[in-house]
Design a protein around this motif. Structure first.
Motif, PDB file in Angstrom:
ATOM      1  N   VAL A 174       0.832  -1.203   0.000  1.00 40.92           N
ATOM      2  CA  VAL A 174       0.000   0.000   0.000  1.00 40.92           C
ATOM      3  C   VAL A 174       0.873   1.261   0.000  1.00 40.92           C
ATOM      4  O   VAL A 174       1.857   1.347   0.725  1.00 40.92           O
ATOM      5  CB  VAL A 174      -0.918  -0.011   1.238  1.00 40.92           C
ATOM      6  N   LEU A 175       0.520   2.209  -0.834  1.00 38.46           N
ATOM      7  CA  LEU A 175       1.223   3.497  -0.945  1.00 38.46           C
ATOM      8  C   LEU A 175       2.711   3.329  -1.264  1.00 38.46           C
ATOM      9  O   LEU A 175       3.536   4.160  -0.908  1.00 38.46           O
ATOM     10  CB  LEU A 175       1.053   4.325   0.335  1.00 38.46           C
ATOM     11  N   GLY A 176       3.053   2.200  -1.911  1.00 40.76           N
ATOM     12  CA  GLY A 176       4.433   1.991  -2.320  1.00 40.76           C
ATOM     13  C   GLY A 176       5.372   1.517  -1.237  1.00 40.76           C
ATOM     14  O   GLY A 176       6.577   1.421  -1.461  1.00 40.76           O
TER      15      GLY A 176
END
Length: 159
Positions: A116-118
């Motif tokens: 998630v979110l990199g």
């Protein structure tokens, strides 16, 4: 570089070159025996039995980094998995999946399929990575994603 370039240690201590699985799809999971997600072993075994002959290899990598939920020895882990869930897919020696001492395979998997979110860090036990027949990471799944939800993705890779 791909997933088949790595080596791991089996529960019995023997080295396993992942190149032996070349041409197969892999479902690589960091596991734990004392986790709320531990019943997923049942679903992972079902995937192994359902798709194994078609070319899927489920691989369990015990990890004690999350809530110390895998405290046992390799022998204890193997006995637990077999007795409670009938696990017959390959299980490996305990590894770390985050930090400087993370197993190189997990460093690779996280880099290829961030969360998630990199973020690359694995958040909990039973994070799953589906790898295609060429050793490339196809998809990363959260711990909450049940093994039975992966069927259509697995079937696409095996087609």
């Amino acid at each position: 570089m791909n997933a088949f370039d790595f080596e791991a240690t089996a529960l019995d201590g023997s080295p396993v070159a992942l190149s032996r699985y070349q041409g197969k799809a892999l479902l690589i999971v960091n596991t734990a025996s004392e986790c709320g997600f531990t019943p997923q072993y049942k679903g992972l075994e079902e995937l192994h039995r359902r798709y194994g002959e078609q070319g899927l290899v489920v691989m369990g990598f015990p990890c004690n980094q999350f809530g110390k939920q895998e405290p046992g020895s390799e022998a204890e882990i193997g006995a637990f998995c077999e007795k409670n869930y009938g696990v017959s897919f390959p299980m490996f020696a305990k590894v770390e999946v985050n930090g400087d001492d993370a197993h190189p395979l997990f460093k690779f998997l996280k880099g290829e399929a961030p969360g998630v979110l990199g973020t690359e860090a694995i958040k909990w036990n039973f994070t799953k990575f589906l790898v295609d027949k060429d050793g490339k990471v196809h998809k990363r799944y959260a711990p909450q994603t049940k093994p039975e939800e992966l069927g259509s993705d697995i079937e696409k890779l095996l087609a």
